[in-house]
Design a protein around this motif. Structure first.
Motif, PDB file in Angstrom:
ATOM      1  N   MET A   1      14.642  77.204   0.744  1.00 42.87           N
ATOM      2  CA  MET A   1      13.666  76.390   1.450  1.00 42.87           C
ATOM      3  C   MET A   1      12.412  77.208   1.700  1.00 42.87           C
ATOM      4  N   HIS A   2      11.360  76.522   2.065  1.00 35.57           N
ATOM      5  CA  HIS A   2      10.126  77.213   2.412  1.00 35.57           C
ATOM      6  C   HIS A   2       9.342  76.390   3.421  1.00 35.57           C
ATOM      7  N   LEU A   3       8.398  77.035   4.048  1.00 34.24           N
ATOM      8  CA  LEU A   3       7.467  76.373   4.950  1.00 34.24           C
ATOM      9  C   LEU A   3       6.138  76.263   4.232  1.00 34.24           C
ATOM     10  N   LEU A   4       5.439  75.179   4.462  1.00 36.69           N
ATOM     11  CA  LEU A   4       4.184  74.926   3.763  1.00 36.69           C
ATOM     12  C   LEU A   4       3.052  74.856   4.786  1.00 36.69           C
ATOM     13  N   TYR A   5       2.103  75.751   4.656  1.00 41.84           N
ATOM     14  CA  TYR A   5       0.938  75.787   5.531  1.00 41.84           C
ATOM     15  C   TYR A   5      -0.324  75.680   4.686  1.00 41.84           C
ATOM     16  N   PRO A   6      -1.218  74.757   5.007  1.00 42.39           N
ATOM     17  CA  PRO A   6      -2.475  74.686   4.251  1.00 42.39           C
ATOM     18  C   PRO A   6      -3.351  75.888   4.602  1.00 42.39           C
ATOM     19  N   VAL A   7      -3.946  76.489   3.595  1.00 41.64           N
ATOM     20  CA  VAL A   7      -4.833  77.643   3.774  1.00 41.64           C
ATOM     21  C   VAL A   7      -6.116  77.363   2.998  1.00 41.64           C
ATOM     22  N   ASP A   8      -7.231  77.443   3.674  1.00 44.01           N
ATOM     23  CA  ASP A   8      -8.520  77.164   3.050  1.00 44.01           C
ATOM     24  C   ASP A   8      -9.235  78.482   2.769  1.00 44.01           C
ATOM     25  N   LEU A   9      -8.839  79.128   1.682  1.00 43.77           N
ATOM     26  CA  LEU A   9      -9.441  80.394   1.268  1.00 43.77           C
ATOM     27  C   LEU A   9      -9.875  80.286  -0.190  1.00 43.77           C
ATOM     28  N   PRO A  10     -10.903  81.014  -0.573  1.00 38.07           N
ATOM     29  CA  PRO A  10     -11.271  81.031  -1.991  1.00 38.07           C
ATOM     30  C   PRO A  10     -10.206  81.774  -2.802  1.00 38.07           C
ATOM     31  N   ASN A  11     -10.116  81.467  -4.067  1.00 40.71           N
ATOM     32  CA  ASN A  11      -9.158  82.143  -4.954  1.00 40.71           C
ATOM     33  C   ASN A  11      -9.838  83.390  -5.517  1.00 40.71           C
ATOM     34  N   ASP A  12      -9.888  84.459  -4.689  1.00 40.08           N
ATOM     35  CA  ASP A  12     -10.527  85.704  -5.113  1.00 40.08           C
ATOM     36  C   ASP A  12      -9.692  86.899  -4.652  1.00 40.08           C
ATOM     37  N   GLU A  13     -10.111  88.097  -5.008  1.00 36.68           N
ATOM     38  CA  GLU A  13      -9.348  89.316  -4.694  1.00 36.68           C
ATOM     39  C   GLU A  13      -9.225  89.547  -3.195  1.00 36.68           C
ATOM     40  N   ASP A  14     -10.293  89.312  -2.431  1.00 40.03           N
ATOM     41  CA  ASP A  14     -10.229  89.525  -0.986  1.00 40.03           C
ATOM     42  C   ASP A  14      -9.194  88.620  -0.336  1.00 40.03           C
ATOM     43  N   SER A  15      -9.169  87.347  -0.736  1.00 42.38           N
ATOM     44  CA  SER A  15      -8.189  86.406  -0.189  1.00 42.38           C
ATOM     45  C   SER A  15      -6.775  86.793  -0.607  1.00 42.38           C
ATOM     46  N   LYS A  16      -6.617  87.212  -1.855  1.00 40.48           N
ATOM     47  CA  LYS A  16      -5.301  87.633  -2.340  1.00 40.48           C
ATOM     48  C   LYS A  16      -4.794  88.827  -1.528  1.00 40.48           C
ATOM     49  N   THR A  17      -5.651  89.783  -1.279  1.00 36.77           N
ATOM     50  CA  THR A  17      -5.278  90.954  -0.488  1.00 36.77           C
ATOM     51  C   THR A  17      -4.936  90.552   0.941  1.00 36.77           C
ATOM     52  N   PHE A  18      -5.716  89.641   1.516  1.00 42.51           N
ATOM     53  CA  PHE A  18      -5.460  89.161   2.871  1.00 42.51           C
ATOM     54  C   PHE A  18      -4.090  88.490   2.967  1.00 42.51           C
ATOM     55  N   VAL A  19      -3.800  87.571   2.053  1.00 45.74           N
ATOM     56  CA  VAL A  19      -2.513  86.861   2.075  1.00 45.74           C
ATOM     57  C   VAL A  19      -1.362  87.847   1.850  1.00 45.74           C
ATOM     58  N   GLN A  20      -1.544  88.800   0.957  1.00 48.84           N
ATOM     59  CA  GLN A  20      -0.521  89.818   0.703  1.00 48.84           C
ATOM     60  C   GLN A  20      -0.236  90.617   1.974  1.00 48.84           C
ATOM     61  N   THR A  21      -1.264  90.987   2.703  1.00 45.92           N
ATOM     62  CA  THR A  21      -1.112  91.746   3.943  1.00 45.92           C
ATOM     63  C   THR A  21      -0.393  90.925   5.008  1.00 45.92           C
ATOM     64  N   VAL A  22      -0.767  89.652   5.160  1.00 49.60           N
ATOM     65  CA  VAL A  22      -0.115  88.771   6.136  1.00 49.60           C
ATOM     66  C   VAL A  22       1.367  88.605   5.797  1.00 49.60           C
ATOM     67  N   LEU A  23       1.687  88.351   4.531  1.00 53.20           N
ATOM     68  CA  LEU A  23       3.089  88.179   4.140  1.00 53.20           C
ATOM     69  C   LEU A  23       3.897  89.452   4.352  1.00 53.20           C
ATOM     70  N   SER A  24       3.319  90.601   4.078  1.00 50.15           N
ATOM     71  CA  SER A  24       4.020  91.865   4.311  1.00 50.15           C
ATOM     72  C   SER A  24       4.318  92.046   5.795  1.00 50.15           C
ATOM     73  N   GLY A  25       3.342  91.711   6.640  1.00 46.11           N
ATOM     74  CA  GLY A  25       3.551  91.800   8.084  1.00 46.11           C
ATOM     75  C   GLY A  25       4.616  90.839   8.574  1.00 46.11           C
ATOM     76  N   LEU A  26       4.574  89.589   8.102  1.00 42.00           N
ATOM     77  CA  LEU A  26       5.591  88.611   8.489  1.00 42.00           C
ATOM     78  C   LEU A  26       6.979  89.046   8.018  1.00 42.00           C
ATOM     79  N   SER A  27       7.054  89.596   6.814  1.00 47.35           N
ATOM     80  CA  SER A  27       8.329  90.065   6.283  1.00 47.35           C
ATOM     81  C   SER A  27       8.898  91.179   7.149  1.00 47.35           C
ATOM     82  N   SER A  28       8.065  92.133   7.533  1.00 47.78           N
ATOM     83  CA  SER A  28       8.564  93.244   8.347  1.00 47.78           C
ATOM     84  C   SER A  28       8.980  92.781   9.742  1.00 47.78           C
ATOM     85  N   MET A  29       8.366  91.714  10.246  1.00 48.84           N
ATOM     86  CA  MET A  29       8.700  91.216  11.578  1.00 48.84           C
ATOM     87  C   MET A  29       9.913  90.282  11.592  1.00 48.84           C
ATOM     88  N   PHE A  30      10.091  89.464  10.538  1.00 50.47           N
ATOM     89  CA  PHE A  30      11.063  88.377  10.614  1.00 50.47           C
ATOM     90  C   PHE A  30      12.177  88.405   9.573  1.00 50.47           C
TER      91      PHE A  30
END
Length: 78
Positions: free
Chosen positions: A5-34
């Protein structure tokens, strides 16, 4: 997701390197916490092309086998 299963959250970010890095950082943080032995946050799903399947399409990864059947991507609750 392909494995559960997964959770679906709408995210309004451009499809670029900065956004990719941001999402990667958020997911890494969520993974380490939960993440726990039975439930995990997948920190590698930051690539916009891989984030989710189109609902109503069939996941056909590998062979169609009784222990791992092909299945349709669905929204069960909304």
């Amino acid at each position: 997701s392909g494995n559960g299963m997964h959770l679906l959250y709408p995210v309004d970010l451009p499809n670029d390197e900065d956004s990719k890095t941001f999402v990667q950082t958020v997911l890494s943080g969520l993974s380490s916490m939960f993440s726990q032995p039975l439930v995990s946050v997948d920190p590698v799903m930051f690539n916009a092309a891989r984030i989710t399947k189109l609902y109503g399409t069939v996941a056909r990864k590998g062979d169609n086998h009784p222990l791992r059947p092909w299945r349709k991507s669905l929204i069960l609750e909304g």
